[in-house]
Design a protein around this motif. Structure first.
Motif, PDB file in Angstrom:
ATOM      1  N   ILE A   1       0.822  -1.208   0.000  1.00 52.63           N
ATOM      2  CA  ILE A   1       0.000   0.000   0.000  1.00 52.63           C
ATOM      3  C   ILE A   1       0.864   1.269   0.000  1.00 52.63           C
ATOM      4  N   GLY A   2       1.920   1.263   0.802  1.00 44.48           N
ATOM      5  CA  GLY A   2       2.793   2.442   0.865  1.00 44.48           C
ATOM      6  C   GLY A   2       3.412   2.759  -0.482  1.00 44.48           C
ATOM      7  N   GLU A   3       3.872   1.729  -1.184  1.00 40.69           N
ATOM      8  CA  GLU A   3       4.492   1.949  -2.490  1.00 40.69           C
ATOM      9  C   GLU A   3       3.464   2.393  -3.526  1.00 40.69           C
ATOM     10  N   VAL A   4       2.242   1.866  -3.432  1.00 41.40           N
ATOM     11  CA  VAL A   4       1.195   2.289  -4.366  1.00 41.40           C
ATOM     12  C   VAL A   4       0.882   3.764  -4.162  1.00 41.40           C
ATOM     13  N   ARG A   5       0.716   4.172  -2.902  1.00 39.13           N
ATOM     14  CA  ARG A   5       0.445   5.575  -2.605  1.00 39.13           C
ATOM     15  C   ARG A   5       1.550   6.474  -3.150  1.00 39.13           C
ATOM     16  N   ARG A   6       2.796   6.063  -2.900  1.00 39.18           N
ATOM     17  CA  ARG A   6       3.934   6.861  -3.362  1.00 39.18           C
ATOM     18  C   ARG A   6       3.979   6.920  -4.887  1.00 39.18           C
ATOM     19  N   ALA A   7       3.635   5.808  -5.546  1.00 34.70           N
ATOM     20  CA  ALA A   7       3.624   5.782  -7.012  1.00 34.70           C
ATOM     21  C   ALA A   7       2.564   6.734  -7.570  1.00 34.70           C
ATOM     22  N   PHE A   8       1.377   6.749  -6.924  1.00 33.22           N
ATOM     23  CA  PHE A   8       0.325   7.674  -7.361  1.00 33.22           C
ATOM     24  C   PHE A   8       0.794   9.126  -7.231  1.00 33.22           C
TER      25      PHE A   8
ATOM     26  N   LEU B   1      15.956  -2.558  -6.308  1.00 39.14           N
ATOM     27  CA  LEU B   1      17.120  -3.103  -5.603  1.00 39.14           C
ATOM     28  C   LEU B   1      16.726  -3.588  -4.211  1.00 39.14           C
ATOM     29  N   HIS B   2      15.925  -2.794  -3.513  1.00 39.09           N
ATOM     30  CA  HIS B   2      15.508  -3.145  -2.146  1.00 39.09           C
ATOM     31  C   HIS B   2      14.793  -4.495  -2.115  1.00 39.09           C
ATOM     32  N   HIS B   3      13.897  -4.722  -3.082  1.00 40.16           N
ATOM     33  CA  HIS B   3      13.129  -5.966  -3.090  1.00 40.16           C
ATOM     34  C   HIS B   3      13.982  -7.170  -3.490  1.00 40.16           C
ATOM     35  N   GLN B   4      15.162  -6.900  -4.043  1.00 40.03           N
ATOM     36  CA  GLN B   4      16.082  -7.992  -4.366  1.00 40.03           C
ATOM     37  C   GLN B   4      17.163  -8.160  -3.300  1.00 40.03           C
ATOM     38  N   GLY B   5      17.088  -7.308  -2.267  1.00 39.09           N
ATOM     39  CA  GLY B   5      18.054  -7.393  -1.184  1.00 39.09           C
ATOM     40  C   GLY B   5      19.376  -6.716  -1.483  1.00 39.09           C
ATOM     41  N   TYR B   6      19.369  -5.741  -2.398  1.00 38.80           N
ATOM     42  CA  TYR B   6      20.598  -5.060  -2.793  1.00 38.80           C
ATOM     43  C   TYR B   6      20.493  -3.556  -2.544  1.00 38.80           C
ATOM     44  N   SER B   7      21.628  -2.882  -2.683  1.00 35.43           N
ATOM     45  CA  SER B   7      21.683  -1.422  -2.698  1.00 35.43           C
ATOM     46  C   SER B   7      22.707  -1.025  -3.763  1.00 35.43           C
TER      47      SER B   7
ATOM     48  N   LEU C   1      14.920  -2.060 -13.395  1.00 33.82           N
ATOM     49  CA  LEU C   1      13.596  -1.485 -13.614  1.00 33.82           C
ATOM     50  C   LEU C   1      12.652  -2.599 -14.040  1.00 33.82           C
ATOM     51  N   ASP C   2      11.364  -2.345 -13.903  1.00 35.65           N
ATOM     52  CA  ASP C   2      10.383  -3.346 -14.305  1.00 35.65           C
ATOM     53  C   ASP C   2       9.821  -3.079 -15.696  1.00 35.65           C
ATOM     54  N   ASN C   3       9.882  -1.837 -16.170  1.00 35.40           N
ATOM     55  CA  ASN C   3       9.515  -1.560 -17.559  1.00 35.40           C
ATOM     56  C   ASN C   3      10.729  -1.788 -18.442  1.00 35.40           C
TER      57      ASN C   3
ATOM     58  N   PHE D   1      20.038   8.213 -12.093  1.00 34.71           N
ATOM     59  CA  PHE D   1      20.591   7.524 -10.923  1.00 34.71           C
ATOM     60  C   PHE D   1      19.790   7.817  -9.658  1.00 34.71           C
ATOM     61  N   ASN D   2      18.917   8.811  -9.715  1.00 35.43           N
ATOM     62  CA  ASN D   2      18.072   9.139  -8.562  1.00 35.43           C
ATOM     63  C   ASN D   2      16.662   8.565  -8.703  1.00 35.43           C
ATOM     64  N   ASP D   3      16.460   7.737  -9.721  1.00 31.36           N
ATOM     65  CA  ASP D   3      15.148   7.157  -9.969  1.00 31.36           C
ATOM     66  C   ASP D   3      14.731   6.281  -8.782  1.00 31.36           C
ATOM     67  N   LEU D   4      13.645   6.674  -8.140  1.00 25.74           N
ATOM     68  CA  LEU D   4      13.164   5.936  -6.971  1.00 25.74           C
ATOM     69  C   LEU D   4      12.819   4.496  -7.312  1.00 25.74           C
ATOM     70  N   ARG D   5      12.390   4.268  -8.559  1.00 24.36           N
ATOM     71  CA  ARG D   5      12.006   2.918  -8.969  1.00 24.36           C
ATOM     72  C   ARG D   5      13.195   1.966  -8.930  1.00 24.36           C
ATOM     73  N   ILE D   6      14.387   2.466  -9.257  1.00 27.41           N
ATOM     74  CA  ILE D   6      15.595   1.635  -9.213  1.00 27.41           C
ATOM     75  C   ILE D   6      15.903   1.230  -7.775  1.00 27.41           C
ATOM     76  N   LYS D   7      15.785   2.195  -6.867  1.00 20.65           N
ATOM     77  CA  LYS D   7      16.066   1.910  -5.452  1.00 20.65           C
ATOM     78  C   LYS D   7      15.074   0.898  -4.892  1.00 20.65           C
ATOM     79  N   ILE D   8      13.795   1.037  -5.296  1.00 21.95           N
ATOM     80  CA  ILE D   8      12.773   0.087  -4.839  1.00 21.95           C
ATOM     81  C   ILE D   8      13.060  -1.311  -5.381  1.00 21.95           C
TER      82      ILE D   8
END
Length: 342
Positions: free
Chosen positions: A137-144, A224-230, A244-246, A215-222
């Motif tokens: 839910i938090g990520e959906v809100r932030r994406a909107f 990486l986070h879900h894969q356990g990386y930074s 990225l997912d797209n 390099f500041n794209d929030l989607r990249i950080k998200i």
């Protein structure tokens, strides 16, 4: 009359049209300050216009519908083409104008009904801008909220992963088809993910590909986070991850050409869809969730991601000499067609 700034870097399509115009007896006049728009003037007096990736080839209204993802999905679904389940969500002030209750709070509830993860994207942006895979839910809100910084309408869709393809259609002909791979890096056991990403950016520059990785794209950080990386993570040698997912080439994706192996059934789908959407030229994006584009569509599961009335091919041409020749031959055909009276 303003003279064209000689230091101005023109868009790829403008440069290509300038190169090809003499072959059809035409000249090109480019607006000098920004270099975004131009006119193509033929010997017979016909004048055509060019703006970035758009030429006077598709009708304006049909192009506008294709640009609006929600409208396009309506007509595609009406014609029987499969699309991903989803809804439009409106920015608060715009929801009052259109008298709709489908605001962010509705979108959060709808996300729960679809099941996580879900795709959130702008309704009217292109080139993969703002497309985000959201896991809670938090990520959906932030994406909107991110979408509403540049668009009044967001789309939330069921996540249906698979093999992502772009098919470029001109009339009844398939010009090119390629599989799109999301932005990725492959570990070498020595450099961090951020260093590998910077290396990739330098490679794009060396290839004269104008992709700029954010390099500041929030989607990249998200991602990486879900894969356990930074960004600081050093990946094992030959270990590949997607950032990225797209899979748009404009956001750093790669292309694998499948023009010679695409199944005739998928060719027919792309050509028919282009016609059914009132277009002469289009980029048809198809996700094949079971099987691949070399197989009969009847034996596959797939859906139409979207249709693009002005497919930018400037990234595609950097993938090889063969691809560059394909694009140049296509636009030469287009220039010849545009030079004929309506």
């Amino acid at each position: 009359m303003r003279k064209r700034n000689k230091k101005l870097t023109l868009p790829y399509l403008t440069r290509l049209i300038i190169k090809l115009a003499p072959k059809v007896g035409a000249k090109v006049v480019v607006e000098g300050e920004w270099g975004i728009v131009a006119q193509i003037i033929y010997r017979n007096g016909i004048v055509r216009s060019l703006r970035m990736y758009s030429l006077d080839l598709n009708h304006i209204a049909s192009s506008d519908i294709a640009r609006d993802k929600d409208y396009a999905k309506f007509f595609m679904q009406k014609k029987g083409y499969p699309v991903a389940e989803g809804r439009t969500i409106f920015e608060d002030n715009w929801s009052k104008v259109v008298k709709s209750k489908r605001t962010i709070s509705y979108g959060l509830s709808y996300a729960k009904r679809l099941g996580f993860p879900v795709i959130v994207k702008p309704n009217s942006k292109s080139q993969g801008a703002g497309v985000c895979l959201s896991w809670n839910i938090g990520e959906v809100r932030r994406a909107f909220l991110e979408v509403f910084k540049g668009d009044k309408v967001a789309i939330i869709e069921r996540y249906l992963p698979g093999n992502d393809y772009r098919i470029v259609v001109l009339g009844k002909e398939i010009i090119s088809a390629y599989k799109r791979i999301p932005l990725s890096v492959t570990g070498d056991g020595q450099h961090s993910i951020l260093s590998l990403l910077k290396q990739k950016q330098r490679l794009f520059s060396a290839q004269k590909r104008d992709t700029q990785i954010n390099f500041n794209d929030l989607r990249i950080k998200i991602k990486l986070h879900h894969q356990g990386y930074s960004f600081r993570t050093i990946l094992p040698k030959n270990h590949k991850i997607h950032l990225l997912d797209n899979a748009n080439l404009s956001t750093g994706g790669d292309a694998i050409d499948v023009t010679n192996t695409i199944h005739p059934g998928f060719c027919k789908i792309a050509v028919n869809l282009t016609r059914d959407m009132g277009l002469r030229m289009a980029g048809v994006d198809i996700m094949v969730t079971r099987g691949d584009i070399t197989k009969d569509p009847k034996c596959c599961d797939y859906y139409i991601i979207e249709i693009n009335a002005a497919p930018g091919l400037d990234h595609y041409v950097t993938t090889g000499l063969k691809q560059r020749k394909i694009v140049e031959a296509m636009y030469l055909k287009i220039l010849k067609a545009l030079g004929k009276k309506d």
